[in-house]
Design a protein around this motif. Structure first.
Motif, PDB file in Angstrom:
ATOM      1  N   THR A  19      30.977  33.666  -8.451  1.00 54.27           N
ATOM      2  CA  THR A  19      29.774  34.472  -8.208  1.00 54.27           C
ATOM      3  C   THR A  19      29.244  34.310  -6.781  1.00 54.27           C
ATOM      4  O   THR A  19      28.728  35.274  -6.195  1.00 54.27           O
ATOM      5  N   ASP A  20      29.352  33.119  -6.211  1.00 57.80           N
ATOM      6  CA  ASP A  20      28.888  32.916  -4.835  1.00 57.80           C
ATOM      7  C   ASP A  20      29.703  33.759  -3.865  1.00 57.80           C
ATOM      8  O   ASP A  20      29.149  34.364  -2.935  1.00 57.80           O
ATOM      9  N   LEU A  21      31.013  33.810  -4.069  1.00 56.59           N
ATOM     10  CA  LEU A  21      31.884  34.593  -3.202  1.00 56.59           C
ATOM     11  C   LEU A  21      31.602  36.084  -3.359  1.00 56.59           C
ATOM     12  O   LEU A  21      31.625  36.838  -2.383  1.00 56.59           O
ATOM     13  N   GLN A  22      31.319  36.508  -4.585  1.00 52.75           N
ATOM     14  CA  GLN A  22      30.980  37.910  -4.822  1.00 52.75           C
ATOM     15  C   GLN A  22      29.793  38.333  -3.959  1.00 52.75           C
ATOM     16  O   GLN A  22      29.833  39.362  -3.263  1.00 52.75           O
ATOM     17  N   GLU A  23      28.743  37.541  -4.002  1.00 56.99           N
ATOM     18  CA  GLU A  23      27.522  37.874  -3.263  1.00 56.99           C
ATOM     19  C   GLU A  23      27.736  37.778  -1.758  1.00 56.99           C
ATOM     20  O   GLU A  23      27.193  38.579  -0.987  1.00 56.99           O
ATOM     21  N   GLN A  24      28.547  36.829  -1.328  1.00 53.99           N
ATOM     22  CA  GLN A  24      28.835  36.680   0.094  1.00 53.99           C
ATOM     23  C   GLN A  24      29.550  37.916   0.639  1.00 53.99           C
ATOM     24  O   GLN A  24      29.198  38.428   1.712  1.00 53.99           O
ATOM     25  N   ILE A  25      30.541  38.407  -0.112  1.00 48.36           N
ATOM     26  CA  ILE A  25      31.294  39.589   0.317  1.00 48.36           C
ATOM     27  C   ILE A  25      30.375  40.808   0.414  1.00 48.36           C
ATOM     28  O   ILE A  25      30.459  41.603   1.356  1.00 48.36           O
ATOM     29  N   ALA A  26      29.477  40.958  -0.560  1.00 53.23           N
ATOM     30  CA  ALA A  26      28.532  42.078  -0.536  1.00 53.23           C
ATOM     31  C   ALA A  26      27.612  41.993   0.674  1.00 53.23           C
ATOM     32  O   ALA A  26      27.316  43.010   1.325  1.00 53.23           O
ATOM     33  N   LYS A  27      27.162  40.785   1.021  1.00 57.12           N
ATOM     34  CA  LYS A  27      26.269  40.601   2.162  1.00 57.12           C
ATOM     35  C   LYS A  27      26.974  40.921   3.480  1.00 57.12           C
ATOM     36  O   LYS A  27      26.313  41.227   4.481  1.00 57.12           O
ATOM     37  N   GLU A  28      28.302  40.834   3.491  1.00 59.34           N
ATOM     38  CA  GLU A  28      29.068  41.154   4.696  1.00 59.34           C
ATOM     39  C   GLU A  28      29.238  42.658   4.881  1.00 59.34           C
ATOM     40  O   GLU A  28      29.851  43.105   5.857  1.00 59.34           O
ATOM     41  N   GLY A  29      28.702  43.440   3.933  1.00 55.42           N
ATOM     42  CA  GLY A  29      28.751  44.884   4.068  1.00 55.42           C
ATOM     43  C   GLY A  29      29.905  45.555   3.358  1.00 55.42           C
ATOM     44  O   GLY A  29      30.103  46.771   3.491  1.00 55.42           O
ATOM     45  N   TYR A  30      30.661  44.786   2.575  1.00 55.92           N
ATOM     46  CA  TYR A  30      31.753  45.360   1.796  1.00 55.92           C
ATOM     47  C   TYR A  30      31.244  45.754   0.413  1.00 55.92           C
ATOM     48  O   TYR A  30      30.310  45.143  -0.114  1.00 55.92           O
ATOM     49  N   THR A  31      31.871  46.755  -0.165  1.00 54.56           N
ATOM     50  CA  THR A  31      31.562  47.092  -1.560  1.00 54.56           C
ATOM     51  C   THR A  31      32.208  46.044  -2.457  1.00 54.56           C
ATOM     52  O   THR A  31      33.419  45.809  -2.385  1.00 54.56           O
ATOM     53  N   MET A  32      31.406  45.401  -3.272  1.00 53.36           N
ATOM     54  CA  MET A  32      31.893  44.372  -4.202  1.00 53.36           C
ATOM     55  C   MET A  32      31.570  44.840  -5.612  1.00 53.36           C
ATOM     56  O   MET A  32      30.408  44.930  -6.003  1.00 53.36           O
ATOM     57  N   ARG A  33      32.623  45.183  -6.377  1.00 50.89           N
ATOM     58  CA  ARG A  33      32.439  45.710  -7.732  1.00 50.89           C
ATOM     59  C   ARG A  33      32.810  44.640  -8.754  1.00 50.89           C
ATOM     60  O   ARG A  33      33.877  44.033  -8.677  1.00 50.89           O
ATOM     61  N   ILE A  34      31.939  44.458  -9.730  1.00 52.48           N
ATOM     62  CA  ILE A  34      32.155  43.454 -10.775  1.00 52.48           C
ATOM     63  C   ILE A  34      32.602  44.128 -12.066  1.00 52.48           C
ATOM     64  O   ILE A  34      31.972  45.075 -12.537  1.00 52.48           O
ATOM     65  N   TYR A  35      33.700  43.631 -12.616  1.00 54.47           N
ATOM     66  CA  TYR A  35      34.243  44.129 -13.881  1.00 54.47           C
ATOM     67  C   TYR A  35      33.497  43.425 -15.011  1.00 54.47           C
ATOM     68  O   TYR A  35      33.638  42.213 -15.203  1.00 54.47           O
ATOM     69  N   VAL A  36      32.687  44.187 -15.733  1.00 55.18           N
ATOM     70  CA  VAL A  36      31.796  43.614 -16.748  1.00 55.18           C
ATOM     71  C   VAL A  36      32.270  44.018 -18.151  1.00 55.18           C
ATOM     72  O   VAL A  36      32.039  45.145 -18.594  1.00 55.18           O
ATOM     73  N   PRO A  37      32.929  43.117 -18.867  1.00 59.42           N
ATOM     74  CA  PRO A  37      33.371  43.429 -20.229  1.00 59.42           C
ATOM     75  C   PRO A  37      32.276  43.136 -21.245  1.00 59.42           C
ATOM     76  O   PRO A  37      31.451  42.241 -21.049  1.00 59.42           O
ATOM     77  N   TYR A  38      32.266  43.906 -22.319  1.00 53.55           N
ATOM     78  CA  TYR A  38      31.325  43.642 -23.401  1.00 53.55           C
ATOM     79  C   TYR A  38      31.943  44.097 -24.722  1.00 53.55           C
ATOM     80  O   TYR A  38      32.920  44.849 -24.747  1.00 53.55           O
ATOM     81  N   GLY A  39      31.375  43.652 -25.814  1.00 54.28           N
ATOM     82  CA  GLY A  39      31.842  44.076 -27.130  1.00 54.28           C
ATOM     83  C   GLY A  39      32.202  42.905 -28.024  1.00 54.28           C
ATOM     84  O   GLY A  39      32.321  41.760 -27.582  1.00 54.28           O
ATOM     85  N   LYS A  40      32.387  43.195 -29.301  1.00 55.43           N
ATOM     86  CA  LYS A  40      32.715  42.162 -30.284  1.00 55.43           C
ATOM     87  C   LYS A  40      34.182  41.750 -30.234  1.00 55.43           C
ATOM     88  O   LYS A  40      34.538  40.649 -30.652  1.00 55.43           O
ATOM     89  N   ASP A  41      35.038  42.626 -29.716  1.00 46.52           N
ATOM     90  CA  ASP A  41      36.473  42.361 -29.716  1.00 46.52           C
ATOM     91  C   ASP A  41      36.887  41.709 -28.395  1.00 46.52           C
ATOM     92  O   ASP A  41      37.715  42.204 -27.645  1.00 46.52           O
ATOM     93  N   TRP A  42      36.306  40.520 -28.127  1.00 47.57           N
ATOM     94  CA  TRP A  42      36.452  39.862 -26.835  1.00 47.57           C
ATOM     95  C   TRP A  42      37.601  38.859 -26.778  1.00 47.57           C
ATOM     96  O   TRP A  42      37.961  38.371 -25.707  1.00 47.57           O
ATOM     97  N   TYR A  43      38.188  38.546 -27.906  1.00 49.96           N
ATOM     98  CA  TYR A  43      39.126  37.422 -27.996  1.00 49.96           C
ATOM     99  C   TYR A  43      40.346  37.574 -27.064  1.00 49.96           C
ATOM    100  O   TYR A  43      40.676  36.664 -26.291  1.00 49.96           O
ATOM    101  N   GLY A  44      41.039  38.712 -27.137  1.00 50.21           N
ATOM    102  CA  GLY A  44      42.239  38.910 -26.326  1.00 50.21           C
ATOM    103  C   GLY A  44      41.941  38.826 -24.841  1.00 50.21           C
ATOM    104  O   GLY A  44      42.697  38.215 -24.072  1.00 50.21           O
ATOM    105  N   TYR A  45      40.834  39.432 -24.433  1.00 47.92           N
ATOM    106  CA  TYR A  45      40.423  39.385 -23.030  1.00 47.92           C
ATOM    107  C   TYR A  45      40.194  37.940 -22.584  1.00 47.92           C
ATOM    108  O   TYR A  45      40.668  37.505 -21.524  1.00 47.92           O
TER     109      TYR A  45
END
Length: 305
Positions: free
Chosen positions: A257-283
């Motif tokens: 998470t620290d690296l994510q925010e650092q990259i965004a502050k440098e002016g790059y687009t930083m996209r976070i893959y956010v999974p959700y749901g009950k069927d989380w086991y395989g992921y």
């Protein structure tokens, strides 16, 4: 050697349907809550809103595996449509990611295609980009075939992912010039007949396909937690005078998470893959396979309950 053994072990567990059903009874208590945003759309939107406030953009994925019937595919399709509507309603900066097997690819490819059209019809109404996640090698060509059909009506609104450990990756990237691609190293266990097995070979091919797609003028999503790869991409884009608007970096929810925010502050687009749901086991098992040291996540989560 131990890394390989653990990786194969967790990949084996990820495909166990009995364990998948059992994991649902535990909810997210096995440590998965650190890398899965929750079980509901509302919790996913809350997580996205919080990331947006930190300067990060997102893509959400309603987790689902082992879809074997038309009815199950219909439920997954409806969830994707509901998620798109929630993104539009809440106004968050977010795309949608999905897997074609969730939508019935293993049931009937035409069913899957029709379900994708229904999703993209809603996405078009809200102007939300949809990413088709790449799955294992056995689904690779089917995924690209369906993508090409969908582009006839929804070009610019839909893309997919290409996995660098596959020998075919460079050819796929060349054929998909102009398509918004997420480029990844690869997260499944594949045979030596179709995929590189050594880390240095995968890394070399990863940089090769990234440079190929960027040089073609195509929008490129570089999805990795490897800081060395990230720095090499930054250097390459500066040398080639490639604008920051032509590419983005992507990482998984809950990791670095620290690296994510650092990259965004440098002016790059930083996209976070956010999974959700009950069927989380395989992921969750595949994330442990990628980085077995993340087993500590599970242990801390388990013993803190």
């Amino acid at each position: 050697m131990m890394h390989v053994i653990l990786r194969n072990f967790f990949l084996f567990l990820s495909k166990n349907q009995i364990l998948n059903r059992g994991a649902r009874k535990w909810g997210l208590k096995l440590g998965a809550s650190q890398v899965v945003a929750g079980e509901t759309i509302s919790k996913a939107m809350n997580a996205v809103r919080g990331l947006n406030e930190k300067g990060l953009v997102c893509t959400v994925d309603h987790l689902g595996e082992f879809v074997k019937t038309e009815e199950e595919a219909a439920v997954s399709t409806e969830y994707c449509i509901r998620t798109l509507n929630a993104i539009a309603k809440t106004g968050v900066n977010c795309n949608l990611s999905l897997k074609l097997t969730q939508l019935g690819l293993d049931v009937e490819p035409q069913l899957c295609y029709e379900n994708m059209k229904a999703i993209l019809s809603t996405a078009k109404k809200h102007d939300i980009f949809v990413r088709i996640d790449m799955e294992d090698y056995s689904h690779c060509q089917q995924t690209i075939d369906i993508l090409e059909k969908l582009r006839r009506e929804y070009d610019g609104l839909v893309g997919t992912a290409i996995q660098a450990y596959l020998y075919r990756a460079i050819d796929d990237v060349k054929k998909l010039k102009g398509v918004n691609l997420r480029l990844v190293k690869g997260a499944y266990r594949e045979l030596p007949e179709v995929a590189f097995q050594k880390k240095d070979e995968i890394d070399d091919n990863y940089l090769k396909i990234i440079k190929q797609h960027l040089r073609s003028g195509s929008y490129t999503a570089v999805a990795t937690h490897d800081h060395q790869i990230i720095e090499k991409v930054k250097d390459f884009c500066r040398e080639e005078k490639i604008a920051k608007t032509q590419f983005e970096f992507q990482m998984l929810y809950g990791f670095r998470t620290d690296l994510q925010e650092q990259i965004a502050k440098e002016g790059y687009t930083m996209r976070i893959y956010v999974p959700y749901g009950k069927d989380w086991y395989g992921y969750f098992m595949r994330r442990l396979a990628e980085r077995p040291q993340n087993v500590s996540f599970a242990l801390r989560g388990f013993f803190s309950k």
